[in-house]
Write a protein that holds these residues in place. Structure first.
Motif, PDB file in Angstrom:
ATOM      1  N   ALA A   1       0.815  -1.214   0.000  1.00 58.24           N
ATOM      2  CA  ALA A   1       0.000   0.000   0.000  1.00 58.24           C
ATOM      3  C   ALA A   1       0.852   1.269   0.000  1.00 58.24           C
ATOM      4  O   ALA A   1       0.538   2.244  -0.697  1.00 58.24           O
ATOM      5  CB  ALA A   1      -0.938  -0.020   1.207  1.00 58.24           C
TER       6      ALA A   1
ATOM      7  N   GLU B   1      -2.633  -7.615   2.566  1.00 53.73           N
ATOM      8  CA  GLU B   1      -3.380  -6.358   2.485  1.00 53.73           C
ATOM      9  C   GLU B   1      -4.587  -6.560   1.578  1.00 53.73           C
ATOM     10  O   GLU B   1      -4.611  -7.497   0.768  1.00 53.73           O
ATOM     11  CB  GLU B   1      -2.479  -5.246   1.923  1.00 53.73           C
ATOM     12  CG  GLU B   1      -1.297  -4.903   2.817  1.00 53.73           C
ATOM     13  CD  GLU B   1      -0.361  -3.873   2.202  1.00 53.73           C
ATOM     14  OE1 GLU B   1       0.491  -3.338   2.928  1.00 53.73           O
ATOM     15  OE2 GLU B   1      -0.478  -3.597   0.980  1.00 53.73           O
TER      16      GLU B   1
ATOM     17  N   ASN C   1      -6.079  -0.876  -2.902  1.00 54.54           N
ATOM     18  CA  ASN C   1      -6.485  -1.460  -1.617  1.00 54.54           C
ATOM     19  C   ASN C   1      -7.919  -1.134  -1.228  1.00 54.54           C
ATOM     20  O   ASN C   1      -8.415  -1.647  -0.234  1.00 54.54           O
ATOM     21  CB  ASN C   1      -5.543  -0.998  -0.501  1.00 54.54           C
ATOM     22  CG  ASN C   1      -4.107  -1.408  -0.746  1.00 54.54           C
ATOM     23  OD1 ASN C   1      -3.254  -0.560  -1.020  1.00 54.54           O
ATOM     24  ND2 ASN C   1      -3.817  -2.692  -0.673  1.00 54.54           N
ATOM     25  N   SER C   2      -8.593  -0.269  -2.002  1.00 52.60           N
ATOM     26  CA  SER C   2      -9.976   0.098  -1.681  1.00 52.60           C
ATOM     27  C   SER C   2     -10.713   0.495  -2.951  1.00 52.60           C
ATOM     28  O   SER C   2     -10.091   0.859  -3.963  1.00 52.60           O
ATOM     29  CB  SER C   2     -10.017   1.260  -0.681  1.00 52.60           C
ATOM     30  OG  SER C   2      -9.574   2.459  -1.306  1.00 52.60           O
TER      31      SER C   2
END
Length: 289
Positions: free
Chosen positions: A135, A260, A271-272
Motif C-alpha cells: 500500500a 493487504e 487497496n480500496s
C-alpha cells in the motif's frame, strides 16, 4: 556466464497442494494466451496477482499485440522465451525484448504503455507475471528496466539443473532484481533427464511452479506440462525438491505475502474501491502518464 554452485539442502520438501491448468483467453488486441494465475488465486498466492503464458507460431495469435493501455498499483515482469516485443510508455521509455530478455516495470502511480510484436512470422513465446505493490508504494514513481538475456545471472547445480535467476536469491546467486518488501524469487529452471533441483524457501512465503516443457516430480508427485502446481505452506518444510526423468523446464516463483486488501478493476490494483474510483478518474482526465 553460468557458474557452478553447491546445491542447497532441503530436509523436508513442500508438497503439491493443488494443480491448476489455467484457461485460454485473449487480451490486448486479441493476443491468445493461457491465464494460469487468475483472480481466484490472488489471495492464496499473494503477493502475485496474475501469470499469463503465451506461445504460438501462428501470427494471427499475437501480431496485434497490446496497444496503449494503463496500469496502476503493481509491477509487471515480462520474460521472453522467443520472439521480439517492442515496449513504449508514456514516461518516454522504449525497449525491444528479444529471446531470453526480461522487462521489469513498476507501474506505481500510473502510466500508459504498449507492447507490440516486432515480427510477422515465427514463434512468439513468453510469460507476464504481475507482482503486487505494498500500500505504501502503490503511488510511487513509475520505473522500468530492460535486462538482456546475457546479463541475467545463471548457475548450474551440478545435478542436471541450469538456472536463470530473474529475481531474488538462489544458491548464493543474486537475481537481476530484488525487492525488500515482497522478496520475490523468480527462477527459470532447465533440467536434463535424471536431474534434480532443491530450493530453500522461507516457511511464510507463498510459492508455485509452472511447467512449460516436459514433466516434473515435486516431492514425488507428478506435474505435467502446462500446469501450475501450488506448493503447500507448513512449518516443517524448508523448501522444495524437484526431479525429472526426461528433459523439462519450469518456473519457480515465490514471495512474501503482503496480507493487504486487494481491489482490482482491470489494469488497476489498489487497496480500496475509493482508490479504484480515483484511478479511473485520473486516467480519464489524463493524469496517468
Amino acid at each position: 556466464m553460468t557458474q557452478l554452485v553447491q546445491t542447497e539442502v532441503v530436509s523436508h520438501s513442500r508438497q503439491v497442494e493443488q494443480q491448476v491448468a489455467g484457461h485460454p483467453t485473449s487480451d490486448g488486441a486479441g493476443v491468445k494466451l493461457n491465464r494460469v494465475l487468475t483472480h481466484q488465486w490472488q489471495r492464496r498466492l499473494d503477493p502475485f496477482l496474475m501469470l499469463d503464458a503465451f506461445g504460438s507460431d501462428k501470427p494471427d495469435d499475437y501480431i496485434a499485440g497490446f496497444p496503449d493501455h494503463p496500469h496502476r498499483g503493481f509491477e509487471t515482469v515480462t520474460y521472453m522465451i522467443a520472439g521480439r516485443m517492442l515496449h513504449r510508455d508514456s514516461a518516454g521509455h522504449e525497449g525491444l525484448l528479444e529471446n531470453g530478455d526480461v522487462q521489469w516495470m513498476t507501474a506505481g502511480r500510473g502510466l500508459i504503455h504498449s507492447e507490440i510484436p516486432q515480427q510477422e512470422d515465427g514463434v512468439m513465446e513468453g510469460f507476464q507475471l504481475w507482482l503486487n505493490l505494498p500500500a505504501k508504494d502503490k503511488l510511487c514513481e513509475p520505473w522500468y528496466r530492460d535486462i538482456a538475456a546475457d546479463a541475467l545471472p545463471r548457475f548450474s547445480n551440478g545435478q542436471g539443473a541450469e538456472v536463470t535467476v530473474i529475481a531474488g536469491h538462489s544458491h548464493g546467486v543474486t537475481g537481476a532484481v530484488t525487492r525488500e518488501v515482497t522478496a520475490p524469487l523468480y527462477l527459470d529452471v532447465h533440467m536434463t533427464s535424471g536431474g534434480q533441483f532443491a530450493q530453500r524457501l522461507p516457511a511464510e512465503h507463498n510459492a508455485f511452479i509452472y511447467v512449460y516443457r516436459g514433466n516434473v516430480s515435486v516431492a514425488g508427485q507428478s506435474v505435467p506440462v502446462q500446469r501450475m502446481a501450488i506448493l503447500s505452506n507448513d512449518a516443517v518444510s524448508d523448501g522444495v525438491t524437484v526431479q525429472v526423468t526426461g528433459d523439462a523446464r519450469f518456473l519457480l516463483i515465490a514471495g512474501r505475502p503482503l496480507r493487504e486488501p486487494i481491489v482490482q478493476y482491470g489494469p488497476f490494483v489498489m487497496n480500496s474501491q475509493q482508490e479504484i474510483y480515483q484511478a479511473i478518474q485520473d486516467f480519464r482526465e489524463g493524469r496517468m502518464g
